[in-house]
Write an enzyme that holds these catalytic residues in place. Structure first.
Site, mmCIF file in Angstrom:
data_model
loop_
_atom_site.group_PDB
_atom_site.id
_atom_site.type_symbol
_atom_site.label_atom_id
_atom_site.label_comp_id
_atom_site.label_asym_id
_atom_site.label_seq_id
_atom_site.Cartn_x
_atom_site.Cartn_y
_atom_site.Cartn_z
ATOM 1 N N GLY A 223 -3.353 43.676 50.000
ATOM 2 C CA GLY A 223 -1.988 44.212 50.090
ATOM 3 C C GLY A 223 -1.139 43.727 48.936
ATOM 4 C CG ASN A 224 1.783 45.768 47.442
ATOM 5 O OD1 ASN A 224 2.909 45.826 47.917
ATOM 6 N ND2 ASN A 224 0.968 46.824 47.392
ATOM 7 N NE ARG A 225 3.937 37.737 45.781
ATOM 8 C CZ ARG A 225 3.577 36.675 46.510
ATOM 9 N NH1 ARG A 225 4.089 36.498 47.703
ATOM 10 N NH2 ARG A 225 2.706 35.810 46.040
#
Ligand code: CTP
Length: 414
Positions: A223-225
């Site tokens: 995933g990412n932020r």
């Protein structure tokens, strides 16, 4: 003296509509005065109900002067022996602004504890609830559960925004902007949702938000932020301007009232949803942080430590923005984002061309207060004919306004 709607000219956009304005005891109660004023200016007959706690925050005299009737504060002091059912049966909508955790809980459980909760239970008209509270309270599972239940029963929730709260704290829970609240009421009354028409009235806008998740096994993902804040702000801004809005999101958070929300998880889900929604849209905005790579294979069972360090082969995902650019219908405007750390404007111009977008909103994610998870952003927008516009550090709502100010100017006539 009250500003009776009987005095208002009959040709105002909402003349003849009756709205109960419920005010509860949050600091944001002062903003309900602006909502009252704007609704009266639109021709609405506004009947205020103030709870005991609201009277600690704002005075009833203010509403006596601005609303269409004297504010009601009790089940027991009204000349009408059944004020709650009279109001509940005769109003066209009820808006609760601000809505504390207490009134949300009472409404959800059907508890008739005071005049406002009794009136909410006694109506079949649309109800618009505008929560405002501290972040810890808003994030509390019980409050979220109450909100989700009310929403599933058809209550319109105008979600709180991120920003400064009572006592100087920062976070989610600040009452939505009064314009957004009024737009939700107008929408519930069958209007366009935009006060005074709106420069996107009659247009359709599709926005993507959040970060995609690519499964590794049943419990892990890449995933990412991204938190989706900028995408949600863009969707709300398009709605405020009168557009019909679809939000394709990976974030489990209610969208502003009247926005169609499509939940997705992976880049492939988002690609499919975006292509379907974008086919007939006037403006498409790819705000989402889409994974560039995904695991080639997803393990069906949880990968166990005992089996050693796994090697995960990655394969590229499709570039959704580029795919939308390749299929862009005539007259549609396509807006992309770019997260950069170096050569911001040059890189954005490269993406504009490669992906056949009309605008790229570039942020230098290495700068303080900019990009993922912040409440603020600062961007440079590149567009047609070499247009380059720097938008200084501001809230994500302000950035959304600046983006649509530019994009709307390039829309072909409908
Ligand atoms: N984007 C997309 N599909 C992808 C990757 C990105 O639609 N698989 C979109 C994003 O939503 C954004 C734009 O492309 O609107 C730019 O994303 P960004 O991550 O800045 O650029 P990339 O094209 O991924 O290039 P790089 O990471 O190399 O800078």
């Amino acid at each position: 003296m009250t500003a009776s709607s009987a005095d208002a000219p009959g040709d105002l956009p909402l003349s003849g509509k009756r709205v109960v304005l419920g005010v509860t005891g949050g600091i944001a109660a002062y903003k309900s005065i602006l909502v009252c004023r704007q609704l009266v200016d639109l021709g609405v007959h506004v009947i205020p109900i103030l709870t005991d706690a609201a009277l600690n925050m704002v005075g009833s005299t203010t509403f006596t002067a601005l609303a269409s009737e004297r504010p009601k504060t009790s089940l027991w002091t009204d000349p009408d022996p059944i004020p709650h059912t009279t109001m509940g049966q005769t109003c066209d909508a009820i808006v609760v602004v601000p809505a504390t955790a207490r009134i949300i809980s009472d409404y959800r459980t059907g508890r008739s504890g005071d005049l406002l909760s009794a009136t909410l239970i006694a109506t079949e008209a649309p109800v618009i609830v505008c929560p405002a509270m501290h972040t810890e309270m808003w994030n509390q599972a019980s409050v979220q559960d109450n909100i989700n239940t009310l929403q599933s029963r058809g209550t319109i929730i105008v979600p709180p925004e991120e920003g400064r709260l009572a006592g100087g704290d920062l976070g989610a829970g600040r009452l939505a902007d009064p314009d957004t609240v009024v737009a939700a009421v107008v929408d519930a009354l069958g209007g366009t949702g935009a006060v005074g028409g709106g420069d996107l009235a009659g247009r359709s806008v599709v926005v993507s938000a959040g970060g995609t998740r690519e499964a590794i096994d049943p419990v892990r993902f890449i995933g990412n932020r991204s938190t989706g804040k900028q995408g949600y702000a863009l969707a709300a801004e398009a709605k405020r301007r009168g557009a019909s809005v679809t939000l394709v999101t990976t974030v489990d958070r209610p969208a502003a009232a009247g926005i169609e929300r499509i939940d997705v998880t992976t880049a492939a889900d988002m690609e499919a949803a975006m292509h379907t929604a974008a086919a007939s849209a006037d403006i498409v905005v790819m705000t989402a942080a889409v994974a560039d790579f995904r695991p080639a294979d997803v393990a069906t069972d949880k990968i166990k430590k005992a089996d050693g360090i796994p090697s995960i082969e990655l394969v590229p995902t499709n570039d959704i923005l580029a795919g939308l650019g390749a299929k862009k219908p005539a007259g549609q405007l396509l807006v992309g984002f770019a997260a950069e750390t170096t050569n911001v404007v040059e890189s954005a111009k490269g993406k504009l061309e490669r992906k056949n977008a009309d605008f790229i909103v570039a942020n230098d994610v290495s700068a303080p207060g900019v990009g993922f998870a912040h409440d603020t952003n600062a961007v440079t927008i590149v567009g047609p004919q070499g247009l380059t516009k720097a938008v200084p550090l501001g809230t994500k709502e302000e950035i959304a306004t600046a983006v649509f100010d530019l994009v709307v100017d390039s829309l072909p006539p409908s």
